[in-house]
Design an enzyme around this catalytic site. Structure first.
Site, mmCIF file in Angstrom:
data_model
loop_
_atom_site.group_PDB
_atom_site.id
_atom_site.type_symbol
_atom_site.label_atom_id
_atom_site.label_comp_id
_atom_site.label_asym_id
_atom_site.label_seq_id
_atom_site.Cartn_x
_atom_site.Cartn_y
_atom_site.Cartn_z
ATOM 1 N N HIS A 293 0.864 -1.189 0.000
ATOM 2 C CA HIS A 293 0.000 0.000 0.000
ATOM 3 C C HIS A 293 0.897 1.234 0.000
ATOM 4 O O HIS A 293 1.856 1.299 0.768
ATOM 5 C CB HIS A 293 -0.886 -0.030 1.250
ATOM 6 C CG HIS A 293 -2.067 0.890 1.199
ATOM 7 N ND1 HIS A 293 -1.932 2.261 1.190
ATOM 8 C CD2 HIS A 293 -3.392 0.643 1.151
ATOM 9 C CE1 HIS A 293 -3.139 2.812 1.145
ATOM 10 N NE2 HIS A 293 -4.046 1.853 1.110
ATOM 11 N N ARG A 316 -6.902 10.131 -0.395
ATOM 12 C CA ARG A 316 -6.508 10.578 -1.744
ATOM 13 C C ARG A 316 -7.739 10.693 -2.623
ATOM 14 O O ARG A 316 -7.889 11.630 -3.387
ATOM 15 C CB ARG A 316 -5.495 9.596 -2.358
ATOM 16 C CG ARG A 316 -4.075 9.857 -1.918
ATOM 17 C CD ARG A 316 -3.135 8.800 -2.457
ATOM 18 N NE ARG A 316 -3.287 7.541 -1.737
ATOM 19 C CZ ARG A 316 -3.356 6.342 -2.303
ATOM 20 N NH1 ARG A 316 -3.264 6.230 -3.614
ATOM 21 N NH2 ARG A 316 -3.493 5.263 -1.578
#
Ligand code: FAD
Ligand code: SIN
Length: 512
Positions: A293, A316
């Site tokens: 990740h 994000r």
């Protein structure tokens, strides 16, 4: 006390003792273990009682259990940890579903979920073989059942009204609640609470399944050890829902991905349980496909911790951007995890152990308003802080101004980003005094795409592609659904889809 009363009491005690011996004979081949967390069956088990065994209490195991209990099957769930939930309870961005009534915009048929999944999975899908067809069926199930998954959970009382767009998705599909409870906790606690009300459901925590055993070519029982250290056996068809091996740094991870040694992880340490199945002939695939990740928080108070808090991808998706130590953007933050991670790891590596990079995740007030429950928690934990943009330096100020031009549609983003979530800072408003929220992030081992080979009935396949009778697998323990790279939000979905399928197949098996 009269003689009559004493006699009556003796008779009742004898009856209770005999019934409990009989129950043990039916359910256990040796004495039942001591339970640290348990819902004991209140139902009387007849000699025809049908019992299924589930190993692992994450979402895959719980989805299977709900399906079985709804069909009047007794379930015993064995869980190695003191508490149920596995990694599922930690899920922070949400669960994918499409089409759903919660997706923004007018109702539309979201045909891209399938193609996004295939695109993200990358090379592992591209060879043409029978294996490809099996994978395609798995992805077909995943996508086609996703809308029903959201309905099912919402009917059970889980709030999933907010939808974010994560990396690699063409549309917002990742559902979470509007309140403070993260989606993984909300889903797991709702299912556990409901199951605990059923007299058919028993959960034994602190119990590690050590072997899956066969008789006459069929799996018919498991061996397990609880806190008392005594080996026991339990009979019944078995659903294995033991999760992945991203927390098995010195075991399966070291075997299949030695190059990842020294990376931090978002998973707590835990051995992978795939060997339980390979011991009975199960085949493995994609074991080297490990998802790193791109954004796990580097906690300033615990800089070198090998286990990191995840900076949920929805940050994000809701508009967050990434800056290098030079204050520059270096990737389209809405790309798949693989692309974003590769871009981070191409930056200079710090000298610390574990391996970590120096990247800042930057959010504005617009993102905050839409992800405040997550961000308040990260701020509370000291993983993010609120500050003036000028504190990030001159270059960062220029970069954020440029980003604002792209998000306002005044210029094309040079890195190709087209989706800016709820970022609201306008190009003519941005200044050194603009408020931003910042946290340091680094890549961390997060999820293992590989695992045991299953088909679309969650049956476990051996090296010749034949099903192994009496055993099913669901969730992260299985491989093949996500190929080389999983889309965010699709792991919880996989648990629901293949956990429910495994449950239904066991119902059919017991009805034979
Ligand atoms: P788990 O939930 O890990 O459960 C497996 C259980 O099996 C564990 O409780 C384990 O103790 C038990 N077990 C293992 N071996 C044995 C044994 N031998 N005997 C008895 N018990 C055993 N995915 C998403 O889709 N959306 C998200 O937002 C998301 N966020 C995440 C955030 C974090 C921090 C992490 C770590 C993962 C996240 N994921 C997310 C991934 C997802 O949560 C997991 O991959 C998924 O939930 C796995 O579910 P599972 O049921 O297969 O396994
Ligand atoms: C995240 O919140 O970034 C994790 C989501 C996932 O692993 O699917």
């Amino acid at each position: 006390m009269s003689r009559r009363k004493i006699l009556t009491l003796i008779c009742i005690s004898l009856f209770i003792a005999l019934s409990s011996i009989l129950l043990r004979q039916l359910n256990f081949t040796s004495s039942p273990p001591s339970f640290s967390f348990q819902t004991k069956s209140k139902a009387k088990m007849s000699s025809e009682a049908k019992i299924a065994i589930i190993v692992g209490s994450g979402l895959a195991g719980l989805s299977a259990a709900s399906t079985l209990v709804a069909k009047e099957i007794h379930v015993t769930l064995l869980e190695r940890s003191p508490k149920p939930g596995g990694n599922s309870i930690k899920a922070s961005s949400g669960i994918n579903g499409a089409p759903t009534k919660f997706q923004p915009g007018p109702p539309f048929s979201d045909l891209f979920f399938y193609s996004d999944t295939i695109t993200s999975s990358g090379v592992a899908f591209s060879s043409s073989s029978g294996e490809d067809r099996r994978r395609e069926k798995l992805v077909g199930k995943l996508v086609n059942e996703s809308s029903g998954c959201i309905d099912w959970l919402v009917k059970k009382g889980v709030d999933l009204r907010l939808v974010a767009q994560l990396g690699g998705h063409s549309f917002p599909r990742t559902h979470r609640g509007a309140g403070k409870t993260p989606p993984g906790f909300s889903i797991v606690s709702t299912l556990v609470k409901e199951l605990k009300t059923s007299p058919l459901f028993t959960i034994q925590t602190g119990c590690v399944v050590t072997r899956i055993l066969k008789e006459g070519g069929k799996v018919d029982r498991v061996e397990f050890v609880c806190e008392d250290g005594e080996k026991k056996e339990l009979r019944g068809p078995v659903i294995v829902a033991t999760g992945g091996f991203a927390g098995d740094a010195n075991g399966l991870l070291a075997t299949y991905r030695p190059d990842l040694a020294g990376y931090p992880s978002t998973n707590d340490a835990r051995p992978g349980s795939q060997p339980l199945l390979t011991e009975i002939g199960a085949q493995l695939l994609d074991m080297a496909e490990v998802q790193v990740h791109p954004t796990a928080f580097v906690d300033p108070k615990d800089l070198l911790s090998p286990v990191k808090f995840l900076a949920a991808e929805l940050l994000r998706g809701e508009g967050g951007l990434l800056l290098s130590d030079k204050g520059r953007r270096f990737v389209n933050e809405m790309q798949t995890r693989k692309v974003v991670t590769d871009a981070v790891t191409a930056l200079p590596l710090g000298e610390e152990t574990p391996k970590q990079w120096d990247v800042q995740l930057v959010l504005d007030e617009g993102v905050y308003k839409n992800a405040s429950s997550h961000m308040d928690f990260y701020i509370f934990k000291g993983l993010m802080h609120k500050c003036a943009l000028s504190e990030l330096g001159e270059e960062a100020l220029r970069t954020v101004k440029q980003y604002c031009l792209a998000s306002a549609g005044e210029e094309e983003d040079k890195l190709g980003r087209t989706y800016f979530g709820h970022w609201e800072l306008k190009p003519d408003e941005v200044s050194g005094g603009s408020v931003v929220y910042v946290g340091r992030v680094t890549p961390a081992v997060h999820f293992t795409m590989g695992g045991v080979v299953i088909n679309e009935k969650s049956e476990v396949l051996d090296a010749s592609g034949e099903k192994i009778e009496g055993v099913w697998a669901a969730g992260e323990v299985a491989g093949g659904v996500h190929g080389g790279n999983r889309l965010g939000g699709s792991s919880l979905l996989e648990c629901y889809v293949f956990g429910r399928i495994a449950g239904s197949e066991v119902v059919r098996y017991l009805d034979l």
